[in-house]
Design a protein around this motif. Sequence first.
Motif, PDB file in Angstrom:
ATOM      1  N   GLN A   1     -12.501 -50.951   7.504  1.00  0.00           N
ATOM      2  CA  GLN A   1     -11.703 -50.547   7.700  1.00  0.00           C
ATOM      3  C   GLN A   1     -11.524 -50.358   9.026  1.00  0.00           C
ATOM      4  OE1 GLN A   1      -9.277 -49.596   6.258  1.00  0.00           O
ATOM      5  NE2 GLN A   1      -9.807 -47.983   4.569  1.00  0.00           N
TER       6      GLN A   1
ATOM      7  N   ARG B   1      -9.703 -62.780   6.985  1.00  0.00           N
ATOM      8  CA  ARG B   1     -10.688 -62.910   8.506  1.00  0.00           C
ATOM      9  C   ARG B   1     -12.012 -61.309   7.645  1.00  0.00           C
ATOM     10  NH1 ARG B   1     -11.564 -64.553  13.196  1.00  0.00           N
ATOM     11  NH2 ARG B   1     -13.294 -63.054  14.423  1.00  0.00           N
TER      12      ARG B   1
ATOM     13  N   ARG C   1     -15.037 -63.204   7.655  1.00  0.00           N
ATOM     14  CA  ARG C   1     -16.294 -62.512   8.547  1.00  0.00           C
ATOM     15  C   ARG C   1     -16.846 -61.234   8.421  1.00  0.00           C
ATOM     16  NH1 ARG C   1     -16.930 -65.808  13.207  1.00  0.00           N
ATOM     17  NH2 ARG C   1     -17.359 -63.743  14.206  1.00  0.00           N
ATOM     18  N   HIS C   2     -16.448 -60.631   7.505  1.00  0.00           N
ATOM     19  CA  HIS C   2     -17.333 -59.177   7.778  1.00  0.00           C
ATOM     20  C   HIS C   2     -18.093 -58.930   5.877  1.00  0.00           C
ATOM     21  CE1 HIS C   2     -15.869 -57.516  11.730  1.00  0.00           C
ATOM     22  NE2 HIS C   2     -14.704 -58.326  11.530  1.00  0.00           N
TER      23      HIS C   2
ATOM     24  N   ARG D   1      -9.819 -53.930   9.985  1.00  0.00           N
ATOM     25  CA  ARG D   1      -8.630 -54.243  10.173  1.00  0.00           C
ATOM     26  C   ARG D   1      -7.931 -53.086  10.456  1.00  0.00           C
ATOM     27  NH1 ARG D   1      -9.797 -52.513   3.614  1.00  0.00           N
ATOM     28  NH2 ARG D   1     -10.497 -54.053   3.269  1.00  0.00           N
ATOM     29  N   ALA D   2      -8.465 -52.536  10.988  1.00  0.00           N
ATOM     30  CA  ALA D   2      -7.744 -51.928  12.529  1.00  0.00           C
ATOM     31  C   ALA D   2      -7.434 -51.945  13.270  1.00  0.00           C
ATOM     32  CB  ALA D   2      -8.085 -49.885  12.224  1.00  0.00           C
ATOM     33  N   LYS D   3      -8.290 -53.111  13.223  1.00  0.00           N
ATOM     34  CA  LYS D   3      -7.917 -54.204  15.141  1.00  0.00           C
ATOM     35  C   LYS D   3      -6.808 -54.989  14.539  1.00  0.00           C
ATOM     36  CE  LYS D   3     -13.548 -54.956  15.714  1.00  0.00           C
ATOM     37  NZ  LYS D   3     -13.962 -56.047  15.647  1.00  0.00           N
ATOM     38  N   GLY D   4      -6.087 -55.234  13.305  1.00  0.00           N
ATOM     39  CA  GLY D   4      -5.680 -55.986  13.222  1.00  0.00           C
ATOM     40  C   GLY D   4      -5.903 -57.631  12.069  1.00  0.00           C
ATOM     41  N   ALA D   5      -7.504 -57.604  12.042  1.00  0.00           N
ATOM     42  CA  ALA D   5      -7.482 -58.555  11.390  1.00  0.00           C
ATOM     43  C   ALA D   5      -6.743 -58.721   9.608  1.00  0.00           C
ATOM     44  CB  ALA D   5      -9.057 -57.993  10.902  1.00  0.00           C
ATOM     45  N   SER D   6      -6.724 -60.223   9.393  1.00  0.00           N
ATOM     46  CA  SER D   6      -5.989 -60.275   8.280  1.00  0.00           C
ATOM     47  C   SER D   6      -6.858 -60.122   7.509  1.00  0.00           C
ATOM     48  CB  SER D   6      -5.713 -62.020   8.249  1.00  0.00           C
ATOM     49  OG  SER D   6      -7.055 -62.466   8.143  1.00  0.00           O
ATOM     50  N   GLU D   7      -6.833 -59.688   6.324  1.00  0.00           N
ATOM     51  CA  GLU D   7      -7.336 -59.563   4.663  1.00  0.00           C
ATOM     52  C   GLU D   7      -8.388 -60.722   4.662  1.00  0.00           C
ATOM     53  OE1 GLU D   7      -8.071 -56.967   2.288  1.00  0.00           O
ATOM     54  OE2 GLU D   7      -7.330 -56.381   4.311  1.00  0.00           O
TER      55      GLU D   7
END
Lengths: 310, 320, 338
Positions: free
Chosen positions: B220, B231, B235-236, B223-229
């Motif tokens: 989360q 990414r 990355r995570h 996602r809150a950073k603005g990373a695309s799905e």
Amino acid sequence: MSFLEVTDLKVHFPVKGGLFGRTVGHIKAVDGVSLSIEKGKTYGLVGESGSGKTTTGRAIIGLNNITSGKITFEGRDITNIRKVSKDIRKDVQMIFQDPYSSLNTKKRVIDIVAEPIRNYEKLTKAEETKRVQELMEQVGLSPESIYKYPHEFSGGQRQRIGIARAIALKPKLIIADEPVSALDVSVQAQVLNFMQDIQKELGLTYLFISHDLGVIKHMCDRIGIMYKGRYVEEGSPADIFNNPQHIYTKRLVAAIPDINPRNRAEHIKFRQEVRSEYEKSYDKYFNSEGLAYMLQPVSESHLVALPEKG
Amino acid sequence: MWKFTVRRIFVMIPQVILLSVIIFILAKMMPGDALSGLIDPNIDPATIEAKREALGLNNPWYVQYWDWIKNAVQGDLGQSFQFKMPVSEIIGQRLTNTFWLALLTLIITYLIAIPLGITSGRFNDTWGDRLITGYTYVGFGMPLFIFALVMLWIFGFKLGWFPSGGSVKPGLDPGSFEYIVSKFKHMLLPALSAALIATVGTVQYLRSEIIDIKQKDFIQTARAKGASESRVYNRHILRNSLLPIAAFFGYEITGLIGGSIFIENIFSYPGIGQLFLGSINIRDYTVVTSCVLLFGIAAILGSLLSDIILSIVDPRIRIK
Amino acid sequence: MSKELLKIENLKTSFRIKDDYYAAVDDVSLTVNKNELLAIVGESGCGKSALAFSIMGLHSRATIEGNILFKGKNIANLPPNDMNKFRGKDMGMIFQDPLTALNPLMIIGDQIGETLLLHNKNLSVNGRKVKVIELLKKVGIPRPEYTYNQFPHQLSGGMRQRVVIAMAIANNPELLIADEPTTALDVTIQSQILDLIKVLKEDSHAGIILITHDLGVVAEMADRVAVMYAGQIVEIADVYTIFENPLHPYTRSLLNSVPNSDETNSRLHVIQGVVPSLQNLPREGCRFSDRIPWVDSSFHEKNPVLHEVSPGHFVRCTCYKHFYFPHESKEEKQNVIS
């Protein structure tokens, strides 16, 4: 002689290190704690995470090994509580922090509450059921609910089940380790009120461990503040909250948010003053290892960890 | 890190010693010994006795154990009475075959597991996921030797796509290109059969790991950073989910050992597994004990490898 | 330019349980202005976190109805790619548990750097590092260059929360949502983190939504307060009004159940019953009525709405006019009101 007397309690955990996992040092979780509790009173043990407050409670009930020190209960030595007779052991019980994980979810309430009874007393099935039903009534839960499972209860109710288990053997001393920290305020109020009720009813003595100074102030007759395994201050609620002497206590008290928004500016200023005083006089109040000194009496009821004079 | 590795290797030593003692004692408890297969039963018992004495077979067990281990460390595992040659030589040839087969099996296992696990975990509870999960259930339920037999029957005999035995076509020049291709062709069907069954555990593991990581708070945060799905996944989620898979790698090797016994026998592939079963059948005990010792050491090394990999990839272990 | 930063209109966030949808946030309307801290209080299960996640668009399996206007643009149900332009840039979020909010396998520098990278592709690798170290310094990390290369498990809880905050403020967001930012921390650390949030607000004039269950934190931080119960706002007013003239029975009960009295051993107020679960929420009438059964049912509204009792002070349902605590005498109470 006090009801519960802890003298110079030390709990050190070995630190393994090196190539062969030898003991290279010790974590002094509890390092010379002494306290005494009067019968029927509530003693509050306060500290932040890592202060050793929980370890102290667990050591008293035998869940942590004691490195050195002495514990007496009603004048009898219970330092090795696991070796003393059952009669004494059942007088000391514990309430745990998390009502969600401290109850075995696969067991019914009757089995959870009756567990200590089964360990210590021989009762017939019918007697046991009756006893558990009485206990459930005592903690304000319906006697019919003994065949339910923990997940069918709310957080506050689960903590009551934990309390029912703790009082099943009619103990004299209850060690309550953060009993309301996982609960919402209104549920917390319920459990705290209830703990006070059964204290009066059963003449219980509490060792109440918490990080929440508001709750401690509300519940306790005497308070000890711990920091890195040692006491920094001990006294009555008035001593601790109105006249804190140790810089750490001052900082702790100043950190409690003020419930009146009008005092905001004032409170921030006060907190900043305390913080700068803390930074300035840190060396005065703590030794070279950053640990507190021995307690010195400053009044009849009030002890503070100050460096020895001279 | 190196401290951890060294300590872990030290832990291994008593494991290996214990293993060798157990194997030795079991071998001694079996009827007959190294001599009984070599001699003519009509020879005079006194001569046999003299021979036994000379070979040290009348010594106390610990002396015998010591002799055995001393020789084993020097590479002398005794004589095989079936092949009438040193065990170490027989094993040496077979070991290479088994090693290549195991390697290929591992590669195929991960080639199947990673894409399937990711698809299944990322799109859980979709039709694709159900299909993949269905396959894993079949894989769990299907015994390896039955599956391998079916594979051999279909692809080896019925369709004739693959050779149905041996490790290389006879008459080829070792080292030549044809030789390597032939080796590969001989390995492919057994490796594929083993991998298709062995992979289901890893697929399931990766799937549940991804589903678990998906629900972590730090996803989360990403996602809150603005990373695309994509990414967030690459990355995570993926990186964190592959970690236990990497750690599982060593244990996978242990599993392969068990598998190799079935696979090599079914596909008549001349590796350790086939040698092992064959030697049991004709009671060639020197070979059997050597094989067991080898399997045991491989398993211990596998778990060592797992722990080392984990300590390298997981900073929580790496930095103490 | 109006100072209204965020305007939520009739927001309804529903989750699917088995085959039905249940609204965890039910018809919530509120505004947040620039340089304003709005606190949202309530107990667990009242929908306050669901509200925060709705604003950030972080619910993956929920239906959202109503409008979320951020600087005039409706961002409710925006496709993820469009939403990602806002998230981390114009809107930052601070999470509750700093231990689980950080990726355990990524160094601190990369985690903060990611926020910068996602919204500023032109920044060089070095420039990013300089910026991250600046941010770490800003949130009070003592050795930023060193911490840059550390992993989350090497930091204390307070330090981790500072890292989470650094991530949230990396692109100077205009709206900051803090979901229980100090619940997992010790008191002295809590006061430091709260002070940090105050400083950040003074610097950036951002609008902040602070979600908490701790009334002490509210008293210390908030400009305005919204009290939520069972998915709805039951009272909203400026912070002084909430503490000095609370009207809704739930607000008053909450305030009375906090042990902060100067007299030790007094009785705390207990709210009868339990917070209903999402499936069992009463969807009609006053949702709090079950928990104050001594108040006559005729005093509740059929369809409770927010009433503006004084400028900026809204209370749901009319039952507040007739509410008294059971231990108070009814007559006494009514004298006060009339």
